[in-house]
Design a protein around this motif. Sequence first.
Motif, PDB file in Angstrom:
ATOM      1  N   LYS A 276       0.810  -1.225   0.000  1.00 36.38           N
ATOM      2  CA  LYS A 276       0.000   0.000   0.000  1.00 36.38           C
ATOM      3  C   LYS A 276       0.840   1.271   0.000  1.00 36.38           C
ATOM      4  CE  LYS A 276      -4.368  -1.562   1.721  1.00 36.38           C
ATOM      5  NZ  LYS A 276      -5.371  -1.494   2.765  1.00 36.38           N
ATOM      6  N   THR A 277       2.026   1.206   0.567  1.00 33.76           N
ATOM      7  CA  THR A 277       2.812   2.443   0.677  1.00 33.76           C
ATOM      8  C   THR A 277       4.120   2.431  -0.102  1.00 33.76           C
ATOM      9  OG1 THR A 277       3.531   1.524   2.777  1.00 33.76           O
ATOM     10  CG2 THR A 277       1.937   3.303   2.879  1.00 33.76           C
TER      11      THR A 277
ATOM     12  N   LYS B  49       4.525   4.644  -3.553  1.00 31.56           N
ATOM     13  CA  LYS B  49       4.722   6.100  -3.515  1.00 31.56           C
ATOM     14  C   LYS B  49       6.037   6.460  -2.847  1.00 31.56           C
ATOM     15  CE  LYS B  49       2.056   7.404   0.564  1.00 31.56           C
ATOM     16  NZ  LYS B  49       1.042   8.312   1.069  1.00 31.56           N
TER      17      LYS B  49
ATOM     18  N   VAL C 210       8.632   5.967  -5.681  1.00 27.30           N
ATOM     19  CA  VAL C 210       8.475   6.918  -6.787  1.00 27.30           C
ATOM     20  C   VAL C 210       8.859   8.326  -6.342  1.00 27.30           C
ATOM     21  CG1 VAL C 210       6.063   7.717  -6.612  1.00 27.30           C
ATOM     22  CG2 VAL C 210       7.021   7.225  -8.822  1.00 27.30           C
ATOM     23  N   LEU C 211       8.510   8.660  -5.115  1.00 24.44           N
ATOM     24  CA  LEU C 211       8.814  10.007  -4.630  1.00 24.44           C
ATOM     25  C   LEU C 211      10.325  10.195  -4.435  1.00 24.44           C
ATOM     26  CD1 LEU C 211       7.068  12.483  -3.472  1.00 24.44           C
ATOM     27  CD2 LEU C 211       8.045  11.761  -1.341  1.00 24.44           C
TER      28      LEU C 211
ATOM     29  N   LYS D 253      12.777   8.468  -5.757  1.00 24.06           N
ATOM     30  CA  LYS D 253      13.508   8.363  -7.031  1.00 24.06           C
ATOM     31  C   LYS D 253      13.356   9.656  -7.834  1.00 24.06           C
ATOM     32  CE  LYS D 253      14.331   5.345 -10.959  1.00 24.06           C
ATOM     33  NZ  LYS D 253      14.172   6.331 -12.014  1.00 24.06           N
ATOM     34  N   SER D 254      12.130  10.125  -7.929  1.00 22.03           N
ATOM     35  CA  SER D 254      11.898  11.318  -8.738  1.00 22.03           C
ATOM     36  C   SER D 254      12.573  12.552  -8.139  1.00 22.03           C
ATOM     37  CB  SER D 254      10.396  11.555  -8.869  1.00 22.03           C
ATOM     38  OG  SER D 254      10.161  12.792  -9.469  1.00 22.03           O
TER      39      SER D 254
ATOM     40  N   ILE E 243       5.604  -4.031  -7.111  1.00 25.85           N
ATOM     41  CA  ILE E 243       5.320  -2.595  -7.201  1.00 25.85           C
ATOM     42  C   ILE E 243       6.608  -1.775  -7.069  1.00 25.85           C
ATOM     43  CG2 ILE E 243       4.173  -0.667  -6.011  1.00 25.85           C
ATOM     44  CD1 ILE E 243       1.858  -2.627  -5.414  1.00 25.85           C
TER      45      ILE E 243
ATOM     46  N   HIS F  98       8.489  -1.998 -10.232  1.00 25.17           N
ATOM     47  CA  HIS F  98       7.778  -1.254 -11.281  1.00 25.17           C
ATOM     48  C   HIS F  98       8.161   0.228 -11.243  1.00 25.17           C
ATOM     49  CE1 HIS F  98       4.412  -0.222 -13.948  1.00 25.17           C
ATOM     50  NE2 HIS F  98       4.182   0.799 -13.127  1.00 25.17           N
ATOM     51  N   PHE F  99       8.369   0.756 -10.044  1.00 22.17           N
ATOM     52  CA  PHE F  99       8.677   2.181  -9.930  1.00 22.17           C
ATOM     53  C   PHE F  99      10.178   2.458  -9.829  1.00 22.17           C
ATOM     54  CE2 PHE F  99       4.177   2.288  -8.493  1.00 22.17           C
ATOM     55  CZ  PHE F  99       3.719   3.101  -9.512  1.00 22.17           C
ATOM     56  N   GLY F 100      10.997   1.433 -10.087  1.00 25.50           N
ATOM     57  CA  GLY F 100      12.413   1.706 -10.307  1.00 25.50           C
ATOM     58  C   GLY F 100      13.352   1.390  -9.168  1.00 25.50           C
TER      59      GLY F 100
ATOM     60  N   GLN G  34       3.014   6.924   5.651  1.00 29.43           N
ATOM     61  CA  GLN G  34       1.889   7.346   4.800  1.00 29.43           C
ATOM     62  C   GLN G  34       2.109   8.728   4.205  1.00 29.43           C
ATOM     63  OE1 GLN G  34      -1.915   6.788   6.665  1.00 29.43           O
ATOM     64  NE2 GLN G  34      -1.353   4.801   7.479  1.00 29.43           N
ATOM     65  N   ASN G  35       2.680   9.630   5.002  1.00 29.29           N
ATOM     66  CA  ASN G  35       2.849  11.013   4.501  1.00 29.29           C
ATOM     67  C   ASN G  35       4.283  11.230   4.028  1.00 29.29           C
ATOM     68  OD1 ASN G  35       3.671  10.727   7.188  1.00 29.29           O
ATOM     69  ND2 ASN G  35       3.529  12.926   7.568  1.00 29.29           N
ATOM     70  N   ILE G  36       4.738  10.328   3.197  1.00 35.46           N
ATOM     71  CA  ILE G  36       6.138  10.379   2.740  1.00 35.46           C
ATOM     72  C   ILE G  36       6.446  11.709   2.048  1.00 35.46           C
ATOM     73  CG2 ILE G  36       5.611   9.276   0.525  1.00 35.46           C
ATOM     74  CD1 ILE G  36       8.777   8.640   2.613  1.00 35.46           C
ATOM     75  N   HIS G  37       7.667  12.172   2.294  1.00 35.57           N
ATOM     76  CA  HIS G  37       8.115  13.460   1.742  1.00 35.57           C
ATOM     77  C   HIS G  37       9.639  13.389   1.700  1.00 35.57           C
ATOM     78  CE1 HIS G  37       9.179  17.757   1.800  1.00 35.57           C
ATOM     79  NE2 HIS G  37       7.985  17.963   1.263  1.00 35.57           N
TER      80      HIS G  37
ATOM     81  N   GLU H 226       7.515   9.122 -13.318  1.00 34.00           N
ATOM     82  CA  GLU H 226       7.811   9.184 -11.878  1.00 34.00           C
ATOM     83  C   GLU H 226       7.719  10.615 -11.361  1.00 34.00           C
ATOM     84  OE1 GLU H 226      11.532   7.431 -12.345  1.00 34.00           O
ATOM     85  OE2 GLU H 226      10.659   5.444 -12.587  1.00 34.00           O
ATOM     86  N   MET H 227       8.153  11.552 -12.189  1.00 30.38           N
ATOM     87  CA  MET H 227       8.080  12.957 -11.767  1.00 30.38           C
ATOM     88  C   MET H 227       6.615  13.379 -11.597  1.00 30.38           C
ATOM     89  SD  MET H 227       9.641  16.320 -13.628  1.00 30.38           S
ATOM     90  CE  MET H 227      11.346  15.917 -13.442  1.00 30.38           C
TER      91      MET H 227
ATOM     92  N   ALA I  49       5.352  11.721  -8.433  1.00 32.65           N
ATOM     93  CA  ALA I  49       5.932  12.351  -7.238  1.00 32.65           C
ATOM     94  C   ALA I  49       5.232  13.680  -6.958  1.00 32.65           C
ATOM     95  CB  ALA I  49       7.425  12.565  -7.431  1.00 32.65           C
TER      96      ALA I  49
ATOM     97  N   VAL J 276       1.796  12.961  -5.517  1.00 35.29           N
ATOM     98  CA  VAL J 276       1.835  12.602  -4.090  1.00 35.29           C
ATOM     99  C   VAL J 276       2.072  13.859  -3.248  1.00 35.29           C
ATOM    100  CG1 VAL J 276       3.150  11.388  -2.315  1.00 35.29           C
ATOM    101  CG2 VAL J 276       2.590  10.230  -4.453  1.00 35.29           C
ATOM    102  N   MET J 277       3.068  14.633  -3.658  1.00 34.05           N
ATOM    103  CA  MET J 277       3.456  15.757  -2.803  1.00 34.05           C
ATOM    104  C   MET J 277       2.370  16.828  -2.742  1.00 34.05           C
ATOM    105  SD  MET J 277       7.481  15.943  -3.685  1.00 34.05           S
ATOM    106  CE  MET J 277       7.953  17.067  -2.425  1.00 34.05           C
TER     107      MET J 277
ATOM    108  N   GLN K  27      -1.038  15.410  -1.075  1.00 35.34           N
ATOM    109  CA  GLN K  27      -1.020  15.163   0.368  1.00 35.34           C
ATOM    110  C   GLN K  27      -1.058  16.456   1.179  1.00 35.34           C
ATOM    111  OE1 GLN K  27       0.862  10.700   0.615  1.00 35.34           O
ATOM    112  NE2 GLN K  27       2.126  12.375   1.309  1.00 35.34           N
TER     113      GLN K  27
ATOM    114  N   ASN L 119      -3.638  11.263   2.612  1.00 35.70           N
ATOM    115  CA  ASN L 119      -2.530  10.459   2.088  1.00 35.70           C
ATOM    116  C   ASN L 119      -2.919   9.746   0.807  1.00 35.70           C
ATOM    117  OD1 ASN L 119      -0.379  10.913   3.960  1.00 35.70           O
ATOM    118  ND2 ASN L 119      -1.779  10.031   5.473  1.00 35.70           N
TER     119      ASN L 119
ATOM    120  N   LEU M 205      -2.203   6.784  -2.119  1.00 33.68           N
ATOM    121  CA  LEU M 205      -1.621   5.479  -2.406  1.00 33.68           C
ATOM    122  C   LEU M 205      -1.294   5.417  -3.886  1.00 33.68           C
ATOM    123  CD1 LEU M 205      -4.030   2.988  -0.576  1.00 33.68           C
ATOM    124  CD2 LEU M 205      -1.910   3.976   0.249  1.00 33.68           C
ATOM    125  N   ILE M 206      -0.129   4.865  -4.189  1.00 32.26           N
ATOM    126  CA  ILE M 206       0.232   4.685  -5.591  1.00 32.26           C
ATOM    127  C   ILE M 206       0.310   3.191  -5.873  1.00 32.26           C
ATOM    128  CG2 ILE M 206       2.021   5.046  -7.339  1.00 32.26           C
ATOM    129  CD1 ILE M 206       0.885   7.670  -6.662  1.00 32.26           C
TER     130      ILE M 206
ATOM    131  N   ASP N 170       0.395   0.276  -9.295  1.00 39.03           N
ATOM    132  CA  ASP N 170       1.024   0.366 -10.609  1.00 39.03           C
ATOM    133  C   ASP N 170       0.107   0.990 -11.660  1.00 39.03           C
ATOM    134  OD1 ASP N 170      -0.474  -1.843 -10.270  1.00 39.03           O
ATOM    135  OD2 ASP N 170       0.922  -3.263 -11.158  1.00 39.03           O
TER     136      ASP N 170
END
Lengths: 343, 391
Positions: free
Chosen positions: A46-47, A50, A53-54, A56-57, A83, A86-88, A131-134, B18-19, B22, B25-26, B29, B98, B100-101, B103
Motif C-alpha cells: 500500500k505504501t 509512492k 516513486v517520490l 527516485k523522482s 510494485i 515497477h517504480f524503479g 503514509q505522509n512520505i516526503h 515518476e516525476m 511524485a 503525491v506531494m 497530500q 494520504n 496510495l500509488i 502500478d
Amino acid sequence: MQNIKTWLKNRTYHHSQFNDIGKLVELKRQKNLRISLCFPTLNEEKTIGKEVVLMKSELMDRYPLLDEIVVIDSGSEDRTLEIAKHFGAKTYLASDFLKGEGNLRGKGENLWKAVYLLDGDIIIYLDSDIQNIHPRFLYGVLGPLLHDDEIKYCKAFYERPLSFSTGFKPSGGGRTTEILIRPLFSQFFPELSGLIQPLSGEFAGYREVFEKIRFPIGYGVETSMLIDIYMGWGLDAIAQCDLDQRIHRNQETRALGKMSFGILQTFWNRLYQFQNIGPIEPKNLVLNQVDIKDDKHELVEYSIVEKERRPMIEVQEYLDLKAKRASGEVNVFSDTEEGNQGN
Amino acid sequence: MNQLDKQKCKGVITQMNEMLLANLVMVGQIPSHTFEETQRGEFVLSRFLEDGLVEPFTDEEGNVIGIVKGVGSYKSKRKKILISAQMDTIYANNLDHNILIEDKKAIGLGIGDNAVGLSALMILPELIHRLGLELNSDLVLLGSVKTRERGDLAGIRHFIDSNRGKIDFHINLAGLTIGRVDHCALSRMRGDIICRIPQNTGSTWGGLAESSAIMMINDILDGVFRIPLPRRPKTILNIGRISGGKTYSTVSNEASMHFEVRSEDDNITDTLIADIRDIAMNIGAKYGAEVDCDFFSRQHAAGLKFSHPLVRTASKIVESLGYKPQMEAVNSQIVASLCKNIPAVTIGLTTGSAAKPTVKDYINIEPVADGLVQLLQLINAIDKGQCDAKY
C-alpha cells in the motif's frame, strides 16, 4: 546531565535546516560519497509504491543525491516487490543472500543485509509504511552527516499522530519509548535519554559504523544500534532530526508487548557487554498473553528469540565484495524477480 | 495541421512518469480546502521557482503564477496562453489526504479533482524542455484558489480581471474528463435559505403545537416545486441539501435549504431566483418568522460555438488520440475567461472517480500520457495560429 543538555542543544536539528537539496548534492560531491537508500519491507504494497516513486523522482532524478534505492524484503505475500520494481527500485529477497550465515527473518535481518547489498558510503534506512512520505524524511536524517564530519549517525524524531479509520488522533504513539526505553536508558545509559524517539525507523549512518556493529534481527535492532554506536563512537557521533510529523499505523498495546519482550533481550546483552551487569539470562523466551475466546480466558504463547547478527565486517563474503567494489566493479547483484528469485 | 510527433511526446512523458507521480503525491497530500490553499500554493510556487519560471509569484487572492517565456521576437505579438488548474478541493483539511500509488492507479482524496491537473501544470515546463518544443507564445501557468462552493471562482476571476487584455487563450485542466471538451458555461446561481423561529419554547406539550422551522422549509419547497421550469431553454433547479432540527422531541428553531439554479438563459435564472425569494419571504411572513435568503455564485451563460477553431481543434486532437469527443456545458474556471471574450476550453487528463459516496477518489495512471499529449498538441496548435478567430 550537562553533557546531555549540551548534546541536545548541539545535535538536535530540524529538517528545514537541510532543505537546500542542491547544497547537499554539492557536499556529497565534495566529499566524494555514494549514498544509498534502503527500504526494509514485509507486505507493504500500500505504501511502497509512492515511497519509491517520490524518492527516485525527487532525490535521484531531480537532484542527484541518491545513488541507489533498494528494497530488501522478508518474504512479502503481497505485491510489495513487484510494485517497488515497477517504480524503479532494486529489489532483493533477504533470504537469497549470505546463505552461509543461516536463514533468519526479521526487520533487523534486512537492515544487516543492506550493509552487504548496498554500495553507498552512507546508508539511509526508511520504514516502508510511512503514509505522509516526503523528501524531508531522507534529507532530514542525511543532512547532519553531510554538514558535520563528526556525526556518524542521525535518527529521526517527529510528532506521531495515529491514523484511525475516522481520521487522525494526536500523539499517543511512542508508548514503548516512554514506558520502557527511556526509563532503561535513564538508569543504565543516561546520556542516551536525550534521544526523543530512539525507536524511530528512519535513520542514516556511515557504512564504517554499520559494518562494525551487531544487528539483532527483530525488535531490538534500533535500541542496540544506538547503544553500540554510543559506546563505540561516543555521544557526539549521534544526532537527531525533527521531521515534523509522521503518520503511521496505530499498534495495539499487545503488539507493543511483543516488541518490548524482544527489546529487553537485546538490552540485557548490552548491559552485560558494556556495564558488566549480569549476564542476565531470561528463564523463558516465550511471551504469554491472555486472550478471550468463546467467553473463556486463554493463554496465547509467542516465542520471541532475539537473535543477533555478527558485525558484517567479520563476514568473509562481505570483505570479498568490498574488495570487488573497491576495484571498481559495480552492479554486483541482479534484482529479485517479483520476490521469487535471487542470485 | 502542424502537429507534434505523438510517439515522441509519449516517449518523453513515459520517462517523466515518476516525476508526475511524485508531484501528485506531494501536492495531493497537502490539504487544500477552499479558502485554505496557502500551503499547497507555497508548494506549487516552490516548484515554479525550481523550474526556473520567470518571476513566479503569489497574487493578492493567493493564486500562484509562473510564466514560461516564448521565443517569439516581439513581446507585443507573442500570444499569451493561460494554462490553469485549481488548487482547492472540497475536502476538509483534517481528513486523511494520504495518497496510495499502485502500478495502474493513484488513490486519495481530491486526486482527480484536481491534484492530477496541478501535477500536469507543474511538470509542463520540464516536459516542454525535454521535448525541445520551441513556442513563440508565452505560457502563463496558474494554480488558482477559491474555485469551490463559496469561493465562487474568486481566484480565476481576480486573475482575469487584473490581466484584462493580456491573455489570448485559456486552457483549463480538469482531472477525470479525458475526451471531453468543455467550451461553454451555463447561467448559474446558488442560494441558501435559512428559517429561524427564535420564540419556540422547546419540548413542552404546549410548545409542540408551535410553528416549526422544518415545516417552514417544507412549505417553501412546496412553493418552489410549483414553479414551472421551461424545457427550452433547458433549466434545472437542484435542491442540494436541507437540514434542520435537533432532536425527536424538540420543535425545530432553525432549518435551511441549499440549492442551485442552472439554465441556458440568464433571464430565466434571474426570474427563477426572484420567484424563489418571493416564496420564501411570503412563507416567512405567514409564520411570522425570520427568513434569510442568500444568493451567491452568480455565473452568466457564456461560451464558444462548436465551430470556433479552438473547440474544433481540441475536438480533433481528442479524436486523434482515440477518444470520442464529448462537448459539455460545465461551470468551470473557463467561465471567467469566456465572460471576458477570451477563447477558453477545459480539457480532461485521465479517467477515474471523484467525490462518490462509496468509491474512494482515484485516477487511472496510464491515460494521463494521452491527456498530456492532448495538452501539448493543443498548446502547439494555438501557438501556430491554428485556433485564431474572431470571438
